[in-house]
Design an enzyme around this catalytic site. Sequence first.
Site, PDB file in Angstrom:
ATOM      1  N   LEU A  59      -2.176   1.707   3.470  1.00  0.00           N
ATOM      2  CA  LEU A  59      -0.848   1.088   3.431  1.00  0.00           C
ATOM      3  C   LEU A  59      -0.278   1.072   2.006  1.00  0.00           C
ATOM      4  O   LEU A  59      -1.000   0.788   1.046  1.00  0.00           O
ATOM      5  CB  LEU A  59      -1.007  -0.338   3.963  1.00  0.00           C
ATOM      6  CG  LEU A  59       0.193  -1.252   4.116  1.00  0.00           C
ATOM      7  CD1 LEU A  59      -0.097  -2.230   5.254  1.00  0.00           C
ATOM      8  CD2 LEU A  59       0.438  -2.033   2.839  1.00  0.00           C
ATOM      9  N   HIS A  60       1.002   1.368   1.884  1.00  0.00           N
ATOM     10  CA  HIS A  60       1.658   1.333   0.576  1.00  0.00           C
ATOM     11  C   HIS A  60       3.133   1.001   0.753  1.00  0.00           C
ATOM     12  O   HIS A  60       3.770   1.457   1.692  1.00  0.00           O
ATOM     13  CB  HIS A  60       1.481   2.657  -0.174  1.00  0.00           C
ATOM     14  CG  HIS A  60       1.804   3.876   0.629  1.00  0.00           C
ATOM     15  ND1 HIS A  60       0.986   4.353   1.631  1.00  0.00           N
ATOM     16  CD2 HIS A  60       2.862   4.715   0.595  1.00  0.00           C
ATOM     17  CE1 HIS A  60       1.526   5.427   2.171  1.00  0.00           C
ATOM     18  NE2 HIS A  60       2.671   5.676   1.561  1.00  0.00           N
ATOM     19  N   ALA A  61       3.640   0.192  -0.155  1.00  0.00           N
ATOM     20  CA  ALA A  61       5.040  -0.216  -0.124  1.00  0.00           C
ATOM     21  C   ALA A  61       5.783   0.457  -1.273  1.00  0.00           C
ATOM     22  O   ALA A  61       5.229   0.653  -2.353  1.00  0.00           O
ATOM     23  CB  ALA A  61       5.143  -1.729  -0.262  1.00  0.00           C
TER      24      ALA A  61
END
Length: 168
Positions: free
Chosen positions: A127-129
């Site tokens: 996951l990465h924002a």
Amino acid sequence: VPLERFSAAWRESYVSGEEVKAHARDEGTCVFCALGAEEVSAESGVLWRSELSYVVLNAFPYGSGHLLVLPRRHVATLGEMTAEEYGDFAGVWRLAAAALEAAYRPDGLNLGMNLGQAAGAGIPKHLHAHVLPRWSGDTNFMTSVGETRVLPESLAATWAKVHHHLGA
Ligand SMILES: [Zn+2]
């Protein structure tokens, strides 16, 4: 704003399907797990590390100041994060947004997440924002020359500018 246009700001088309398969199989081959273990430096692109999260320059940015915020642990979904991890991640995401505002004085910011390959995630297993500064009328912010996108400043310059404002 059409969703397509909105999400174009953090499209992740730079990673090929083969690279996704190679990198996202498990922790041992995950580029984001590897980056999370790097020291904070212009060379690594890592800007900030907390106990559970980190901030790194997007190596293939949509525009100058395009950052990624990630949990250090290899998780694909929000639900896999502990409450502590999510709290840390959200706090670091906010720090990153504030640093961009201070460093670039933009007219706006895009903050977003692509969860899963169908949603456009280049590396869906970790996951990465995204956070990136935007300017009014910045459709010409990056010039396209064939397939090559030209940035107005180097990644090293972006790193120095944002790192200064993260107040490390
Ligand atoms: Zn990972």
